[in-house]
Design a protein around this motif. Structure first.
Motif, PDB file in Angstrom:
ATOM      1  N   PRO A  93      16.772   7.668  11.998  1.00 25.43           N
ATOM      2  CA  PRO A  93      17.464   6.521  11.398  1.00 25.43           C
ATOM      3  C   PRO A  93      18.367   6.944  10.250  1.00 25.43           C
ATOM      4  CG  PRO A  93      15.093   6.116  11.603  1.00 25.43           C
ATOM      5  CD  PRO A  93      15.319   7.569  11.869  1.00 25.43           C
ATOM      6  N   ASP A  94      19.250   6.020   9.836  1.00 25.29           N
ATOM      7  CA  ASP A  94      20.163   6.282   8.729  1.00 25.29           C
ATOM      8  C   ASP A  94      19.400   6.682   7.471  1.00 25.29           C
ATOM      9  OD1 ASP A  94      22.221   5.553  10.365  1.00 25.29           O
ATOM     10  OD2 ASP A  94      22.418   3.527   9.564  1.00 25.29           O
ATOM     11  N   GLY A  95      19.950   7.638   6.742  1.00 25.54           N
ATOM     12  CA  GLY A  95      19.393   8.016   5.453  1.00 25.54           C
ATOM     13  C   GLY A  95      18.054   8.706   5.521  1.00 25.54           C
ATOM     14  N   ALA A  96      17.647   9.186   6.700  1.00 23.81           N
ATOM     15  CA  ALA A  96      16.318   9.808   6.820  1.00 23.81           C
ATOM     16  C   ALA A  96      16.361  11.091   7.633  1.00 23.81           C
ATOM     17  CB  ALA A  96      15.345   8.823   7.466  1.00 23.81           C
ATOM     18  N   ARG A  97      17.529  11.739   7.685  1.00 29.71           N
ATOM     19  CA  ARG A  97      17.624  12.937   8.519  1.00 29.71           C
ATOM     20  C   ARG A  97      16.812  14.092   7.937  1.00 29.71           C
ATOM     21  NH1 ARG A  97      23.792  13.868  10.160  1.00 29.71           N
ATOM     22  NH2 ARG A  97      24.075  13.770   7.925  1.00 29.71           N
ATOM     23  N   SER A  98      16.895  14.289   6.615  1.00 26.04           N
ATOM     24  CA  SER A  98      16.106  15.367   6.009  1.00 26.04           C
ATOM     25  C   SER A  98      14.615  15.087   6.138  1.00 26.04           C
ATOM     26  CB  SER A  98      16.484  15.554   4.537  1.00 26.04           C
ATOM     27  OG  SER A  98      17.794  16.065   4.415  1.00 26.04           O
ATOM     28  N   ARG A 150      20.495  17.160  -3.697  1.00 25.49           N
ATOM     29  CA  ARG A 150      21.071  18.403  -3.196  1.00 25.49           C
ATOM     30  C   ARG A 150      20.018  19.223  -2.459  1.00 25.49           C
ATOM     31  NH1 ARG A 150      23.194  22.050  -7.100  1.00 25.49           N
ATOM     32  NH2 ARG A 150      24.374  22.907  -5.344  1.00 25.49           N
ATOM     33  N   CYS A 151      20.505  20.034  -1.528  1.00 34.39           N
ATOM     34  CA  CYS A 151      19.623  20.875  -0.719  1.00 34.39           C
ATOM     35  C   CYS A 151      19.548  22.303  -1.243  1.00 34.39           C
ATOM     36  CB  CYS A 151      20.126  20.923   0.729  1.00 34.39           C
ATOM     37  SG  CYS A 151      20.503  19.338   1.477  1.00 34.39           S
ATOM     38  N   ALA A 152      20.663  22.790  -1.806  1.00 29.38           N
ATOM     39  CA  ALA A 152      20.780  24.204  -2.148  1.00 29.38           C
ATOM     40  C   ALA A 152      19.700  24.716  -3.102  1.00 29.38           C
ATOM     41  CB  ALA A 152      22.171  24.492  -2.723  1.00 29.38           C
ATOM     42  N   PRO A 153      19.229  23.934  -4.114  1.00 29.89           N
ATOM     43  CA  PRO A 153      18.209  24.485  -5.024  1.00 29.89           C
ATOM     44  C   PRO A 153      16.916  24.914  -4.325  1.00 29.89           C
ATOM     45  CG  PRO A 153      19.208  22.536  -6.011  1.00 29.89           C
ATOM     46  CD  PRO A 153      19.721  22.625  -4.596  1.00 29.89           C
ATOM     47  N   LEU A 154      16.631  24.369  -3.147  1.00 39.11           N
ATOM     48  CA  LEU A 154      15.418  24.777  -2.442  1.00 39.11           C
ATOM     49  C   LEU A 154      15.497  26.210  -1.922  1.00 39.11           C
ATOM     50  CD1 LEU A 154      14.486  21.601  -0.334  1.00 39.11           C
ATOM     51  CD2 LEU A 154      13.309  22.503  -2.335  1.00 39.11           C
ATOM     52  N   ILE A 214      13.652  23.837   4.892  1.00 37.10           N
ATOM     53  CA  ILE A 214      14.048  22.435   4.709  1.00 37.10           C
ATOM     54  C   ILE A 214      15.434  22.356   4.085  1.00 37.10           C
ATOM     55  CG2 ILE A 214      13.623  20.371   3.310  1.00 37.10           C
ATOM     56  CD1 ILE A 214      10.747  20.540   3.912  1.00 37.10           C
ATOM     57  N   GLY A 215      15.663  23.142   3.029  1.00 40.07           N
ATOM     58  CA  GLY A 215      16.976  23.136   2.397  1.00 40.07           C
ATOM     59  C   GLY A 215      18.070  23.575   3.349  1.00 40.07           C
TER      60      GLY A 215
END
Length: 425
Positions: free
Chosen positions: A339-344, A83-87, A127-128
Motif C-alpha cells: 500500500p501507499d506509504g508502506a513500501r519500506s 532517510r535511508c542512508a544513515p542505516l 533495509i536501508g
C-alpha cells in the motif's frame, strides 16, 4: 504511460550517470555481504573447534537472525518517513564489530551473542539499501535494479567463502579466529563507497501518509507470497552456508574445497541475475518464481545423497542459478503490491520473514541433523522450496506469465502510487 515513468519521477533511474548511486551501492553491498559470507562458515568452524555439535552450530546460526527478527519492522517504519542512508554505515559498524568480537570469543554463548550483533548490522544495511533502490527506481526499472543490487550480495557470497576457506587451515580454532578478524576489515572497506547514495529532496516535502497497519500490508495480494518465497530461498542459502562445512567434515571434504563449492553456487546466482530480465519477459514473474523454486527444491533435497565432490559441484551450480531468482523478484513483488506509504515497512516485513526463517530453519536443521544425520536438513529445505513454488504460481500477481508488472500490482498501479513518493526520491 504511468506518471512515475515521466517527468521528475524518472530522474533517479535515467540519464547519463544517473545510476552511479546504484553502482556504489552494489560495491558497498558486495563488501558488506562478503564479510558476512566469510564470517558465517568461519563461525561454524570456530564453534566446532570450541566443542560445538550439530545442534549447537544450528543454534548459533539461528541467533544471527534473532535480534533482526524484532528490529526489522520498527526500522522499516522509521525508513518509510525518513532517510535511508544513515542505516548503511550503522550496519557496517555492527557487522565489523560482530565479526571481530566473534573471532576473540572463547565460549559458545559469546559467539552466539556476537553473531546476533552481526545479523543486526546486516539487517540495518539491507533495509536501508533496499529502500533506496525502491525509492530511486522507476516502476519499470525495479526488476532490473533489484537484480543488479543483489549481484552485490552474490559477489560477496562468491568471494567470502573462498577467502574463509583459504584462511582456515588444520588448526581451525586459531585460523577461523583470524578469518573473522579479516572479515571485520572487509566490512569496513564498504564505507568507502557510501557517498551520495541517497538523493536529496528537490521539491516540497511530501505529505505524511497515513500509517498502514501491519495486518493491512500482509493482507495485500502478492505480499504474503513474496515474503514466503524470500524466506524459503534465503533459508536454503543460509543452511547451505552453515551446514556445508558440517557435511564436509563428515565426508572428509577440505575447508578450501567447501569454500570453492559455496562460491560456485554464488557464481551461478550472479549468472542468473545477469540474464534475469529476458527470462522475466519470456515467462513472467510468477511463472519464473514457481519454476525456479520447484527445480531448486528438487536439487536441495538431492543434496542429501552421498554424491562425489564433482556431483556436489554440478548440483550447487544448478541450485545457485535457481536460487538467484527468488530474492530480487520477491523484492519487486512486495514493493509493487505494498500500500501507499508502506513500501519500506513491507520490505521490512519481508526481511522479518527472512529472519524468522533464519531462526527457525537452522534450529530445525540442527534437530533434524541430530536425529537423521547432517544431510537431512537439505530434504527439509527442499520441501520448503516446493511450497514456495506453489505460492509463486498462485500468489504472485501476473503469475500466469507475461511481462513484469503486467498484472495486478504491476507497473501501472505502482506508477500511480509513485506520484506520492516522488518527493522522497
Amino acid at each position: 504511460m504511468p506518471a512515475a515513468s515521466s517527468g521528475p519521477a524518472q530522474g533517479p533511474g535515467s540519464g547519463p550517470g544517473a545510476r552511479g548511486w546504484l553502482l556504489r551501492l552494489v560495491i558497498a553491498f558486495g563488501f558488506a555481504q562478503g564479510a558476512v559470507s566469510m564470517a558465517r562458515p568461519a563461525v561454524s568452524y570456530r564453534a566446532l573447534a570450541l566443542g560445538a555439535d550439530e545442534r549447537a552450530v544450528g543454534v548459533i546460526a539461528g541467533v544471527y537472525a534473532l535480534l533482526p527478527l524484532f528490529a526489522a519492522v520498527p526500522l522499516g517504519r522509521r525508513t518509510d518517513h525518513g532517510r535511508c542512508a544513515p542505516l548503511l554505515p550503522l550496519g557496517v559498524f555492527l557487522i565489523a564489530g560482530g565479526c571481530a568480537l566473534s573471532g576473540t570469543a572463547d565460549s559458545l554463548a559469546a559467539m552466539a551473542a556476537w553473531s546476533g550483533v552481526m545479523g543486526l548490522g546486516h539487517l540495518c544495511f539491507v533495509i536501508g539499501a533496499q529502500s533506496i533502490v525502491a525509492r530511486q527506481s522507476a516502476p519499470a526499472e525495479q526488476d532490473r535494479n533489484f537484480g543488479h543490487f543483489t549481484i552485490g550480495a552474490s559477489l560477496g557470497q562468491l568471494i567470502g567463502p573462498v577467502a574463509a576457506g583459504a584462511l582456515i587451515g588444520a588448526d581451525t580454532g586459531r585460523t577461523s579466529a583470524l578469518a573473522l578478524v579479516v572479515a571485520a576489515g572487509v566490512a569496513a572497506v564498504s564505507l568507502t563507497s557510501l557517498w551520495r547514495i541517497e538523493r536529496r529532496r528537490t521539491g516540497p516535502a511530501p505529505e505524511r501518509a497515513q500509517r498502514v497497519p501491519v495486518l493491512g500490508i500482509l493482507r495485500t495480494r502478492g505480499v504474503p507470497a513474496g515474503i514466503f518465497i524470500s524466506l524459503a530461498v534465503l533459508s536454503a542459502t543460509d543452511i547451505l552456508t552453515a551446514y556445508l562445512p558440517v557435511v564436509g567434515e563428515h565426508r572428509g571434504i577440505a575447508p578450501a574445497t567447501v569454500g570453492l563449492l559455496l562460491s560456485l553456487r554464488a557464481a551461478a546466482t550472479i549468472a542468473c541475475r545477469l540474464v534475469m530480465t529476458p527470462m522475466i519477459r519470456r515467462l513472467g514473474r510468477g511463472a519464473l518464481l514457481a519454476g525456479t523454486c520447484l527445480l531448486g527444491g528438487l536439487l536441495c533435497a538431492a543434496m542429501a545423497l552421498p554424491v562425489p565432490v564433482w556431483g556436489l559441484a554440478l548440483m550447487l551450480a544448478a541450485l545457485g542459478f535457481c536460487l538467484g531468482v527468488g530474492q530480487p523478484l520477491s523484492m519487486t513483488t512486495v514493493v509493487q503490491a505494498a500500500p501507499d506509504g508502506a513500501r519500506s515497512t513491507a520490505l521490512a516485513l519481508r526481511l522479518t520473514g527472512n529472519r524468522l526463517g533464519q531462526v527457525a530453519a537452522p534450529a530445525s536443521a540442527g534437530l533434524v541433523a541430530g536425529v537423521a544425520g547432517v544431510a537431512a536438513p537439505f530434504v527439509m529445505l527442499g520441501g520448503l522450496l516446493l511450497v514456495g513454488a506453489g505460492l509463486g504460481l498462485r500468489g504472485v500477481p501476473g503469475g500466469g506469465g507475461g511481462p513484469p508488472g503486467a498484472g495486478e500490482g504491476g507497473a501501472g498501479r505502482t506508477g500511480h502510487r509513485d506520484k506520492r513518493v516522488v518527493g522522497r526520491s
